[in-house]
Design a protein around this motif. Sequence first.
Motif, PDB file in Angstrom:
ATOM      1  N   TYR A   1       4.112   3.193  -8.417  1.00  0.00           N
ATOM      2  CA  TYR A   1       2.890   2.796  -7.734  1.00  0.00           C
ATOM      3  C   TYR A   1       1.970   3.980  -7.463  1.00  0.00           C
ATOM      4  O   TYR A   1       0.819   3.798  -7.097  1.00  0.00           O
ATOM      5  N   TRP A   2       2.509   5.147  -7.622  1.00  0.00           N
ATOM      6  CA  TRP A   2       1.671   6.325  -7.419  1.00  0.00           C
ATOM      7  C   TRP A   2       0.972   6.754  -8.715  1.00  0.00           C
ATOM      8  O   TRP A   2       0.112   7.605  -8.700  1.00  0.00           O
ATOM      9  N   ASP A   3       1.420   6.160  -9.803  1.00  0.00           N
ATOM     10  CA  ASP A   3       0.766   6.458 -11.073  1.00  0.00           C
ATOM     11  C   ASP A   3      -0.443   5.538 -11.189  1.00  0.00           C
ATOM     12  O   ASP A   3      -0.335   4.344 -11.392  1.00  0.00           O
ATOM     13  N   ASN A   4      -1.612   6.107 -11.023  1.00  0.00           N
ATOM     14  CA  ASN A   4      -2.814   5.280 -10.935  1.00  0.00           C
ATOM     15  C   ASN A   4      -3.098   4.462 -12.190  1.00  0.00           C
ATOM     16  O   ASN A   4      -3.597   3.357 -12.113  1.00  0.00           O
TER      17      ASN A   4
ATOM     18  N   LYS B   1       8.321  10.946   0.928  1.00  0.00           N
ATOM     19  CA  LYS B   1       8.632  11.750  -0.255  1.00  0.00           C
ATOM     20  C   LYS B   1       8.555  13.244   0.064  1.00  0.00           C
ATOM     21  O   LYS B   1       9.416  14.024  -0.333  1.00  0.00           O
TER      22      LYS B   1
ATOM     23  N   LEU C   1       4.350   8.524   0.604  1.00  0.00           N
ATOM     24  CA  LEU C   1       4.283   9.930   0.203  1.00  0.00           C
ATOM     25  C   LEU C   1       4.753  10.847   1.320  1.00  0.00           C
ATOM     26  O   LEU C   1       5.298  11.916   1.058  1.00  0.00           O
TER      27      LEU C   1
ATOM     28  N   GLU D   1       0.881  -1.174   0.000  1.00  0.00           N
ATOM     29  CA  GLU D   1       0.000   0.000   0.000  1.00  0.00           C
ATOM     30  C   GLU D   1       0.916   1.220   0.000  1.00  0.00           C
ATOM     31  O   GLU D   1       1.396   1.635   1.048  1.00  0.00           O
ATOM     32  N   PRO D   2       1.220   1.771  -1.146  1.00  0.00           N
ATOM     33  CA  PRO D   2       2.319   2.742  -1.248  1.00  0.00           C
ATOM     34  C   PRO D   2       2.039   4.126  -0.666  1.00  0.00           C
ATOM     35  O   PRO D   2       2.967   4.894  -0.442  1.00  0.00           O
ATOM     36  N   GLU D   3       0.790   4.408  -0.382  1.00  0.00           N
ATOM     37  CA  GLU D   3       0.421   5.776  -0.005  1.00  0.00           C
ATOM     38  C   GLU D   3       1.273   6.391   1.116  1.00  0.00           C
ATOM     39  O   GLU D   3       1.735   7.531   0.979  1.00  0.00           O
TER      40      GLU D   3
ATOM     41  N   TYR E   1       9.349   3.388  -6.110  1.00  0.00           N
ATOM     42  CA  TYR E   1       7.926   3.278  -5.806  1.00  0.00           C
ATOM     43  C   TYR E   1       7.072   4.336  -6.491  1.00  0.00           C
ATOM     44  O   TYR E   1       5.850   4.349  -6.346  1.00  0.00           O
ATOM     45  N   GLU E   2       7.757   5.207  -7.220  1.00  0.00           N
ATOM     46  CA  GLU E   2       7.029   6.239  -7.974  1.00  0.00           C
ATOM     47  C   GLU E   2       5.952   5.599  -8.845  1.00  0.00           C
ATOM     48  O   GLU E   2       4.835   6.087  -8.949  1.00  0.00           O
TER      49      GLU E   2
END
Lengths: 112, 112
Positions: B93-96, A84, A81, A76-78, B90-91
Amino acid sequence: MGQPSPEPRPDVFQAIADPTRRQLLHMLGDHEMPVTAISGHFPMSRTAVSKHLRILTDAGLLKERKVGRETRYRLEPEPLLELKRWLSYYERYWDNKLLALQRFVESDQDEM
Amino acid sequence: MGQPSPEPRPDVFQAIADPTRRQLLHMLGDHEMPVTAISGHFPMSRTAVSKHLRILTDAGLLKERKVGRETRYRLEPEPLLELKRWLSYYERYWDNKLLALQRFVESDQDEM
DNA sequence: AGTATATGAAACCATTTGGTTTCATGTCAA
DNA sequence: TTGACATGAAACCAAATGGTTTCATATACT
């Protein structure tokens, strides 16, 4: 009067400090996996891996899903952030021009 | 026959795991500061702060400079690039859109 | 020379951490 | 229903962590 339990979510910095846990995140990025399959990749007991999985889950970095008798985990990468965002503050220090300016501005403090 | 002492540099993930140490990095980004001045901002002893400074220095995140009888510390941001590199993985994974594709591709594993 | 300041090292301590083994529980298969 | 499998909880343990106080040393000031 407030929310019932504000959940004492341990911070992501602590969660990723351990190399085993970083490996787990990497491994669970693409495939959801059950505990036994996961633990096969590590030189420690299944329960030890299970505890790492719990820590990551508590930090919000993994989601767990019960399928029959097994529990599958997935990235669950959120929460990354937050990391980041923290890191982005230091972007400015990687810009050498800006760095030079800073050092010049404060150069009066550099006595001796 | 190799380099004399390959320096067992502790990793940056461990170094930034502690909130006090993150505060220290933030504080020492713009001004170089001596230990006593630094420790005045923390609710712990000077020696405790000193130990945190050592850990950060060993991790390469601070540079120390002796000026007279004091030791001044300053941020050395370079090792944070390792963190940045780790995080950049992990960037994706943020690209939906990419995330949706991934989940579709592996959807055959999602029995039940 | 003698005193005060700035710092790190050392010894020590309580708590946390990362691991273990054992046990209890829930689910699947025969 | 009986037995095997998957998992988490519990109790335990050694080592690491984050703090303390005390001591030694180097530099600055008068």
